[in-house]
Design an enzyme around this catalytic site. Structure first.
Site: not given
Ligand code: XIL
Length: 435
Positions: A183, A298
């Site tokens: 990101e 994701e």
């Molecule tokens: C999220 C997790 O799912 C949560 O458990 C945590 O509290 C915050 O992070 N983008 C990403 C992930 O790259 O690492 C994130 O994961 C969601 C958004």
């Protein structure tokens, strides 16, 4: 250039391993019992699993996992009765730590590392014969509490390099792909290069991205080094701009000879939003032209603005999976897809109190292939259909016919997915000789 996942794990081996694990996971445990008790005609285990269908097509499919929830000891002893453990073992041939490999989890103090949860995931994946994605080595979130007081312009570069050397070095040779930088692009921050204003940018400078990739390449030369980002899927103005800036970053890195082999498209989609389309397809192909693989890293489908009960939600979520995975997995440089969690019981969308995840009716979201009770949702059928349609089977999964296209609207009740072993495969076409 690192080898591809499928060349290192030959397709034949992937199929063999998947079938072995799927057989091991064809369990008489609670999962199977729940399936039978509920009277679902949908079969999801063994040769009917997402894992087996993906492996038969040379694809990696899996989910983000919380290692604390896994019964690793039981799996090792061959007697686990834990349904979540069985589900992950049976459905995924690749896993990623949802949080356990982030800075905040690994770095309790500036000098100490806690690898216990991450090691637990690695042990699980080895037992279940799964590949592992590493997530992530450099991000502006999930930084430890001590970060702000300890990290300065003077030591930031050294800390970043040492972190990557230590973490990527520990799992050297065992990671399919590392999200080296997560990101890093945000057009709204107003910089001409599109980079997000993060502590790393401010303390190391814009070359922190290149530094992270160079360091990771030395620490684990076998892993596919990946740049991962979100909100680059849609054809809205904001997302089109961001996607363009991500592509510019990738081209700059490639032009400078930075070791990067893949881009991760997070794919946190919304059921009520516009569906991804031509812009993303162009992006996938442009990435391919500069030699990059693309991973869906994701995926989940947020229904927080969608009115209606679970039947309406499920149909909308299933439709998004069908259309999205159907589009992206048909591209030859997209060999990997993961969902962010596997059941709504543990989805981050059901844990956060943020307004962009909370439904007005207070109902829980159902964004994933399995629900709170670990029963398959209609999205399961959509994902499997999309996998089946993505590319020809290298070797058909035994007893299981390819899943035909599904109309998600027809899925909920009765809960029936065509393509189970009871549905005969289509008759072979009659040979056409010269007339
Ligand atoms: C999220 C997790 O799912 C949560 O458990 C945590 O509290 C915050 O992070 N983008 C990403 C992930 O790259 O690492 C994130 O994961 C969601 C958004």
């Amino acid at each position: 250039m690192a080898e591809t996942g499928t060349s290192r794990w030959t397709r034949r081996k992937l199929v063999k391993v998947s079938l072995a694990a799927a057989a091991a996971a064809a369990l008489p445990g609670p999962l199977r019992a729940a399936e039978a008790d509920a009277g679902f005609p949908m079969r999801v285990n063994g040769p009917d699993s997402l894992r087996a269908h993906a492996a038969a097509r040379g694809l990696l499919f899996g989910s983000a996992v919380n290692p604390a929830l896994l019964d690793v000891e039981g799996l090792e002893a061959g007697n686990t009765i834990d349904a979540y453990t069985q589900l992950i073992a049976g459905q995924a041939n690749i896993v990623v730590a949802e949080d356990a490999m982030k800075w905040a989890a690994l770095r309790p103090t500036p000098l100490a590392f806690d690898f216990a949860p991450a090691d637990r995931l690695m042990r699980f994946a080895a037992l279940a014969q799964q590949r592992v994605r590493g997530h992530n080595l450099c991000w502006h979130q999930a930084l430890p509490a001590w970060f702000n007081t300890v990290v300065t312009r003077e030591n930031a570069r050294r800390l970043l390099v040492e972190h990557i050397q230590t973490v990527a070095g520990r799992y050297r040779g065992q990671i399919h792909s590392w999200d080296v930088v997560n990101e890093a692009v945000e057009p709204m921050d107003g910089r001409p290069d599109g980079l997000r204003k993060t502590p790393w940018l401010e303390m190391v400078g814009p070359d922190y991205i290149e530094l992270a990739f160079q360091t990771a390449a030395v620490a684990d030369p076998g892993a596919k080094l990946t740049y991962n980002d979100y909100d680059i899927e849609l054809d809205t103005l904001e997302q089109s701009m961001k996607r363009g800036q991500v592509l510019m970053l990738l081209r700059r890195l490639k032009a400078r000879g930075v070791p990067i082999q893949a881009v991760g498209v997070q794919s946190h989609l919304k059921a009520d939003g516009p569906e991804p389309g031509a812009g993303l397809l162009t992006f996938l192909r442009e990435a391919g032209k500069i030699g990059l693989e693309v991973y869906i890293t994701e995926m989940d489908v947020n229904t927080c603005r969608l009115e209606g009960g679970p039947i309406v939600q499920d149909a909308a979520v299933a439709r998004v999976y069908r259309d999205y995975l159907g589009m992206v997995l048909a591209e030859p440089n997209v060999p990997v897809a993961l969902t962010w969690g596997i059941t709504s019981a543990h989805s981050w969308l059901n844990q956060s109190k943020e307004p962009w995840v909370r439904r007005a009716d207070g109902a829980r979201q159902r964004p994933l292939p399995f629900d709170d009770d670990l029963r398959p949702t209609p999205a399961f059928g959509s994902i499997r259909s999309a996998i089946d349609a993505a590319r020809p089977a290298v070797q058909a999964a035994p007893t299981s016919a390819p899943t035909p296209a599904i109309d998600p609207g027809s899925l909920y009740q009765p809960f029936s997915v065509p393509g189970s072993p009871t549905v005969p495969p289509p008759a072979p076409a009659a040979p056409t000789g010269p007339s």
